[in-house]
Structure formats: structure tokens, C-alpha cells
Write a protein that holds these residues in place. Sequence first.
Motif, PDB file in Angstrom:
ATOM      1  N   TRP A 169       0.859  -1.182   0.000  1.00  0.00           N
ATOM      2  CA  TRP A 169       0.000   0.000   0.000  1.00  0.00           C
ATOM      3  C   TRP A 169       0.899   1.237   0.000  1.00  0.00           C
ATOM      4  O   TRP A 169       1.688   1.438   0.921  1.00  0.00           O
ATOM      5  CB  TRP A 169      -0.886   0.030   1.245  1.00  0.00           C
ATOM      6  N   GLY A 170       0.769   2.054  -1.022  1.00  0.00           N
ATOM      7  CA  GLY A 170       1.653   3.199  -1.108  1.00  0.00           C
ATOM      8  C   GLY A 170       0.985   4.424  -1.689  1.00  0.00           C
ATOM      9  O   GLY A 170      -0.197   4.438  -2.022  1.00  0.00           O
ATOM     10  N   ALA A 171       1.762   5.473  -1.783  1.00  0.00           N
ATOM     11  CA  ALA A 171       1.383   6.686  -2.504  1.00  0.00           C
ATOM     12  C   ALA A 171       2.575   7.079  -3.366  1.00  0.00           C
ATOM     13  O   ALA A 171       3.712   6.681  -3.101  1.00  0.00           O
ATOM     14  CB  ALA A 171       1.013   7.811  -1.553  1.00  0.00           C
ATOM     15  N   ALA A 172       2.312   7.850  -4.401  1.00  0.00           N
ATOM     16  CA  ALA A 172       3.338   8.144  -5.401  1.00  0.00           C
ATOM     17  C   ALA A 172       3.495   9.649  -5.592  1.00  0.00           C
ATOM     18  O   ALA A 172       2.569  10.431  -5.357  1.00  0.00           O
ATOM     19  CB  ALA A 172       2.973   7.478  -6.730  1.00  0.00           C
ATOM     20  N   THR A 173       4.687  10.032  -6.038  1.00  0.00           N
ATOM     21  CA  THR A 173       4.970  11.399  -6.473  1.00  0.00           C
ATOM     22  C   THR A 173       5.918  11.327  -7.671  1.00  0.00           C
ATOM     23  O   THR A 173       6.404  10.264  -8.032  1.00  0.00           O
ATOM     24  CB  THR A 173       5.633  12.249  -5.372  1.00  0.00           C
ATOM     25  N   ASP A 223       9.666  14.986   6.686  1.00  0.00           N
ATOM     26  CA  ASP A 223       8.326  15.171   7.251  1.00  0.00           C
ATOM     27  C   ASP A 223       7.275  14.499   6.383  1.00  0.00           C
ATOM     28  O   ASP A 223       6.318  13.896   6.895  1.00  0.00           O
ATOM     29  CB  ASP A 223       8.008  16.660   7.386  1.00  0.00           C
ATOM     30  N   ASP A 224       7.422  14.615   5.071  1.00  0.00           N
ATOM     31  CA  ASP A 224       6.439  14.009   4.168  1.00  0.00           C
ATOM     32  C   ASP A 224       6.429  12.491   4.284  1.00  0.00           C
ATOM     33  O   ASP A 224       5.365  11.850   4.231  1.00  0.00           O
ATOM     34  CB  ASP A 224       6.718  14.434   2.722  1.00  0.00           C
ATOM     35  N   ILE A 225       7.581  11.886   4.426  1.00  0.00           N
ATOM     36  CA  ILE A 225       7.645  10.434   4.561  1.00  0.00           C
ATOM     37  C   ILE A 225       7.079   9.992   5.909  1.00  0.00           C
ATOM     38  O   ILE A 225       6.375   8.972   5.997  1.00  0.00           O
ATOM     39  CB  ILE A 225       9.088   9.939   4.354  1.00  0.00           C
ATOM     40  N   ARG A 226       7.345  10.744   6.958  1.00  0.00           N
ATOM     41  CA  ARG A 226       6.737  10.423   8.258  1.00  0.00           C
ATOM     42  C   ARG A 226       5.221  10.518   8.170  1.00  0.00           C
ATOM     43  O   ARG A 226       4.495   9.681   8.741  1.00  0.00           O
ATOM     44  CB  ARG A 226       7.265  11.363   9.341  1.00  0.00           C
ATOM     45  N   LEU A 227       4.728  11.509   7.449  1.00  0.00           N
ATOM     46  CA  LEU A 227       3.283  11.657   7.271  1.00  0.00           C
ATOM     47  C   LEU A 227       2.723  10.441   6.539  1.00  0.00           C
ATOM     48  O   LEU A 227       1.694   9.881   6.928  1.00  0.00           O
ATOM     49  CB  LEU A 227       3.004  12.954   6.503  1.00  0.00           C
ATOM     50  N   LEU A 228       3.396  10.025   5.472  1.00  0.00           N
ATOM     51  CA  LEU A 228       2.971   8.848   4.717  1.00  0.00           C
ATOM     52  C   LEU A 228       2.908   7.622   5.626  1.00  0.00           C
ATOM     53  O   LEU A 228       1.932   6.852   5.605  1.00  0.00           O
ATOM     54  CB  LEU A 228       3.927   8.619   3.545  1.00  0.00           C
ATOM     55  N   ALA A 229       3.940   7.441   6.436  1.00  0.00           N
ATOM     56  CA  ALA A 229       3.972   6.290   7.334  1.00  0.00           C
ATOM     57  C   ALA A 229       2.867   6.380   8.384  1.00  0.00           C
ATOM     58  O   ALA A 229       2.248   5.368   8.742  1.00  0.00           O
ATOM     59  CB  ALA A 229       5.342   6.197   7.995  1.00  0.00           C
ATOM     60  N   ASP A 230       2.592   7.571   8.887  1.00  0.00           N
ATOM     61  CA  ASP A 230       1.537   7.749   9.876  1.00  0.00           C
ATOM     62  C   ASP A 230       0.168   7.367   9.320  1.00  0.00           C
ATOM     63  O   ASP A 230      -0.735   6.981  10.080  1.00  0.00           O
ATOM     64  CB  ASP A 230       1.502   9.200  10.370  1.00  0.00           C
ATOM     65  N   LEU A 231       0.005   7.493   8.018  1.00  0.00           N
ATOM     66  CA  LEU A 231      -1.254   7.103   7.386  1.00  0.00           C
ATOM     67  C   LEU A 231      -1.381   5.583   7.245  1.00  0.00           C
ATOM     68  O   LEU A 231      -2.425   5.095   6.801  1.00  0.00           O
ATOM     69  CB  LEU A 231      -1.379   7.761   6.009  1.00  0.00           C
ATOM     70  N   GLY A 232      -0.333   4.849   7.594  1.00  0.00           N
ATOM     71  CA  GLY A 232      -0.382   3.397   7.509  1.00  0.00           C
ATOM     72  C   GLY A 232       0.105   2.833   6.196  1.00  0.00           C
ATOM     73  O   GLY A 232       0.067   1.618   5.988  1.00  0.00           O
ATOM     74  N   ASN A 278       2.804   1.592   3.465  1.00  0.00           N
ATOM     75  CA  ASN A 278       4.080   0.900   3.673  1.00  0.00           C
ATOM     76  C   ASN A 278       5.043   1.020   2.500  1.00  0.00           C
ATOM     77  O   ASN A 278       6.075   0.347   2.474  1.00  0.00           O
ATOM     78  CB  ASN A 278       3.852  -0.579   4.025  1.00  0.00           C
ATOM     79  N   ALA A 279       4.706   1.883   1.526  1.00  0.00           N
ATOM     80  CA  ALA A 279       5.580   2.044   0.359  1.00  0.00           C
ATOM     81  C   ALA A 279       5.461   3.464  -0.175  1.00  0.00           C
ATOM     82  O   ALA A 279       4.403   4.089  -0.099  1.00  0.00           O
ATOM     83  CB  ALA A 279       5.227   1.036  -0.721  1.00  0.00           C
ATOM     84  N   TYR A 280       6.562   3.951  -0.724  1.00  0.00           N
ATOM     85  CA  TYR A 280       6.593   5.271  -1.344  1.00  0.00           C
ATOM     86  C   TYR A 280       7.214   5.133  -2.720  1.00  0.00           C
ATOM     87  O   TYR A 280       8.366   4.719  -2.862  1.00  0.00           O
ATOM     88  CB  TYR A 280       7.410   6.240  -0.487  1.00  0.00           C
ATOM     89  N   ARG A 281       6.424   5.472  -3.732  1.00  0.00           N
ATOM     90  CA  ARG A 281       6.938   5.484  -5.101  1.00  0.00           C
ATOM     91  C   ARG A 281       7.320   6.919  -5.457  1.00  0.00           C
ATOM     92  O   ARG A 281       6.461   7.811  -5.478  1.00  0.00           O
ATOM     93  CB  ARG A 281       5.884   4.960  -6.081  1.00  0.00           C
ATOM     94  N   PHE A 282       8.588   7.145  -5.697  1.00  0.00           N
ATOM     95  CA  PHE A 282       9.093   8.461  -6.072  1.00  0.00           C
ATOM     96  C   PHE A 282       9.909   8.309  -7.348  1.00  0.00           C
ATOM     97  O   PHE A 282      10.340   7.213  -7.709  1.00  0.00           O
ATOM     98  CB  PHE A 282       9.962   9.053  -4.952  1.00  0.00           C
ATOM     99  N   LEU A 323      13.168   3.859   4.798  1.00  0.00           N
ATOM    100  CA  LEU A 323      13.476   2.652   5.550  1.00  0.00           C
ATOM    101  C   LEU A 323      13.386   2.890   7.054  1.00  0.00           C
ATOM    102  O   LEU A 323      12.914   2.020   7.807  1.00  0.00           O
ATOM    103  CB  LEU A 323      14.861   2.140   5.165  1.00  0.00           C
ATOM    104  N   ALA A 324      13.802   4.053   7.508  1.00  0.00           N
ATOM    105  CA  ALA A 324      13.747   4.364   8.930  1.00  0.00           C
ATOM    106  C   ALA A 324      12.317   4.454   9.444  1.00  0.00           C
ATOM    107  O   ALA A 324      12.072   4.284  10.646  1.00  0.00           O
ATOM    108  CB  ALA A 324      14.478   5.679   9.205  1.00  0.00           C
ATOM    109  N   ASN A 325      11.371   4.701   8.537  1.00  0.00           N
ATOM    110  CA  ASN A 325       9.960   4.821   8.908  1.00  0.00           C
ATOM    111  C   ASN A 325       9.144   3.587   8.536  1.00  0.00           C
ATOM    112  O   ASN A 325       7.911   3.626   8.542  1.00  0.00           O
ATOM    113  CB  ASN A 325       9.352   6.064   8.258  1.00  0.00           C
ATOM    114  N   GLY A 326       9.826   2.496   8.183  1.00  0.00           N
ATOM    115  CA  GLY A 326       9.120   1.276   7.830  1.00  0.00           C
ATOM    116  C   GLY A 326       8.432   1.336   6.483  1.00  0.00           C
ATOM    117  O   GLY A 326       7.463   0.609   6.228  1.00  0.00           O
ATOM    118  N   VAL A 327       8.931   2.186   5.610  1.00  0.00           N
ATOM    119  CA  VAL A 327       8.350   2.400   4.281  1.00  0.00           C
ATOM    120  C   VAL A 327       9.319   1.852   3.228  1.00  0.00           C
ATOM    121  O   VAL A 327      10.515   2.178   3.260  1.00  0.00           O
ATOM    122  CB  VAL A 327       8.091   3.901   4.043  1.00  0.00           C
ATOM    123  N   THR A 328       8.819   1.053   2.313  1.00  0.00           N
ATOM    124  CA  THR A 328       9.658   0.486   1.256  1.00  0.00           C
ATOM    125  C   THR A 328       9.751   1.468   0.089  1.00  0.00           C
ATOM    126  O   THR A 328       8.719   1.880  -0.456  1.00  0.00           O
ATOM    127  CB  THR A 328       9.085  -0.845   0.750  1.00  0.00           C
TER     128      THR A 328
END
Length: 448
Positions: free
Chosen positions: A11-15, A62-71, A73-77, A106-111
Motif C-alpha cells: 500500500w503506497g502513494a506516489a509522487t 516530514d512528508d515520509i513520516r506523514l505517509l507512514a503515519d497514514l499506515g 508501507n511504500a513510497y513510489r518516487f 526505511l527508517a519509517n518502515g516504508v519500502t
Amino acid sequence: MTNGFPSGFTWGAATASYQVEGAVSADGRGPSIWDTFAHTPGKIADGTNGDVADDHYHRFEDDIRLLADLGLNAYRFSIAWPRIMPGGVLNQAGLDFYRRLAEACLANGVTPYATLYHWDLPQPLEDAGGWLVRDTALRFRDYAVAVHDGLSDVVKHWMTLNEPWCSAFLGYGNGEHAPGRTVGADALKAAHHLLLGHGLALDAIRTEGSTYGIALNPAPIHAASDSPADRDAARRIDGLRNRLFLEPLLAGRYPADVLEDTGTTEWFAAQEADLPLIGAPLDFMGVNYYCPTTVAAPDGPISTPGPSTQPGSENVVAVDTGLPKTQMGWPIQASGLRDILVTINKLAPELPLYVTENGSAYPDVVTADGEVEDDERLDYLRQHVAVCKDLVGEGFPLKGYFAWSLLDNFEWAWGYSRRFGIVYVDYATQQRIVKKSARWLQDLLADV
């Protein structure tokens, strides 16, 4: 399996780099075709540019922490080529930025999922011919190797290109996107060189322990009626939008009817030796889905081809089927996501698929109590996630879903007049406000 999705579902979001990063002159970054295009009067609907955008370059932690706070687990950039090789030589400071970004994930548990090319070609390469010349594919390979060598220890999931259809046909066919050229059927040469760049890069960087793919934007193409003329219109647009990219990647061939329609058969015959590279096995395919298209043959002669003034679409018109639309004017039909995923699965039944972009633009407003009640976007996401849930339940090889976009951003030729984010951005202050749609996703993922 909880809430209809397996525990390993992504589950991710992209930019995309130019849309969010800003800092266009920082740390040795050079100009891209989008810098040039956006600063050309009349090219961007609201007269803006991506010089600042979301200032993600300075605010990514901050943006990655926000993404992780939303639950999620992945960030596509995407990685900005002009940060890495602004003039053909490695710029270490640019590479270091993406290391910091990946490490923050990785530090925020986001792939981290990295896309090597999301349309921001270095301007010097465009000046030398851009994607219309073969050499750009070779330079893309060199760039991909430099990035992969520098980041492969922290990034394990790679996409070579994002939406080569847009790069070729909107960039070189009708000029709506950077670099703003209108070269007719020669835009198909750009399409081939993009795919060749993909193949060359994949061949050079593939290593054990990582996965490699590409993100396309195929769409269901429907005929407005069962008449032979309308069916032929749909065939031609399906060929340009879908088969011109899917068949070389998944079947090792170009569709003969598309080359005949565009008068490029002879040129493509001379490129046949490239097909084994282009069609080398993928670990996954990303699918960016927004809407279907319905087309027809016109009743009489038309002066403006459609639906996107791409070569081969002459005497085809887009048809309004009465479906509800987003602010972009794009019809909403969640079943189209199933249709296009099934189409790809038939070509490559074992290939893992990801929805790498899916979202909608609406004119969001901040309420008096500081909230963004984007119910229409929430409903759009709910409908499309439901399609994913059904497919996964049927055993379909769908492995993940990325919402487009994490943040409101510079929406290409529309500038800042279209908001796709699940997080609102006040461009004057750079304040982030989590929208109702993001809270819905957060609640959904709390049960996954």
C-alpha cells in the motif's frame, strides 16, 4: 488475509520529482525539459512552474513520516535525471539526496520504489535530439547504471520509465507536454527509443535480490457503437495507447496494424534487432489507471484529430458517454481498472502487477475548521480499491496499490490548478493538511 487483502500487499502513494521537489538549482541540479517548458509563456494553464512546487527536496523527511503515519508501507518516487547527470557527468550531491530519501523511508518502515524516468529529461540531451534520437537511449542506460550503482543497497524495487506514451505522444506528437514538439508520426520513433532505453537499462542494472519493472498508462478503449467505422477507430486508438507498448514489452513484437496506420513499418523493421532487449522478462509491471476512453469515427470531415491528436488518430473523435467526471474531465469507471489489468494478464499470465497510480483531481477547499472534506476523491478511491480487492480475492497476481498522489503538486500543463493529493498543500505556506480521503485509507489499512 484481513479486509480482503493479504498481509504482504503493498500500500503506497506516489509522487514525481519535478512535480514535488522544487529546489531546481540546488546542489548541482541542471535544467530539464520541464524547466524550459514551464518557463515558456503560454505553456502552463495557470502560468506557474515547478521551481518551488511542494519543496519536497527540503521537506521529504516530514512528508515520509506523514505517509507512514497514514499506515502506508511504500513510497513510489522518481529520480530526477538532471540532478544525477546534469551534463553527462555524475553529480554526487544529487545521488546523495536520493540516498537520504530512501534511508528516511526505511527508517519509517516504508519500502522505497524508485522510478528512473518520470519525464524530466536533461535539457542538453533534448538539445541534442531528445528521445527522437537513438543516443538518448544509450545515455539513459548510463544514467540508470550510475543511479543503481549508487543506491541499490537501499532501493530494491525499480521502475525504468513512467508512461512512455505521454513522453512520446504528448511530448513529441501534439506538444502538450515538454519538450513541446509536434513531429507527427516521428513521435513513434520517440516511443521506440524510450522502450529501447528501458531495455538497455534493465540489461545493465538487473541484479539478484531486487525487482525491476516499468509503469505504463494503458486504458480501456471502447467503440461508441458496433459500426465498422467506430470499431476501426477503437482499434487504432487501442493500438497507439496500449498495444504499441504492451506487445513489444510482453510479446516481443510491435503491432503491425499500428505501424501500417502511421506509415512507420519500414523504419520499425530496421529496429527489429532491439526487440529482444525491449521484451526481456520483467519482474512486475506497473499500471497507472485513471479512466477509459470511448471513441467514434466522425460523421463528417474534422480538422482536429482526437482524442489526443496523436499520429494515427486522424478522423477519430472522443465521445462523452455521460459518466460522472473528475475536474480533469476524465470519466469515472472503476470497472475499467479490472478491464485493463485483465488485458495485461492475458498477455503475461504469471506477471505480477501493481497499480502504480490511481487518483482524481477535484477543486479542494479548506473549511473554516481547517479540514479538507474531499468526499468525491474518497468515493473514487473506494471504488477502485474495491476492484483491487475483488481481483486479489480471485487469485489475480495484483501485488500492490499506490494512490496518486501523496501531495497536491505541480500538475504538468495544468500547473497548480488541479489537486490530486490525498494530502492538501497550501503552496503559500507549504502547510500539509491530511484530507478526508487519506483518513479513509488510514482507517482501511488499520484493518489490513
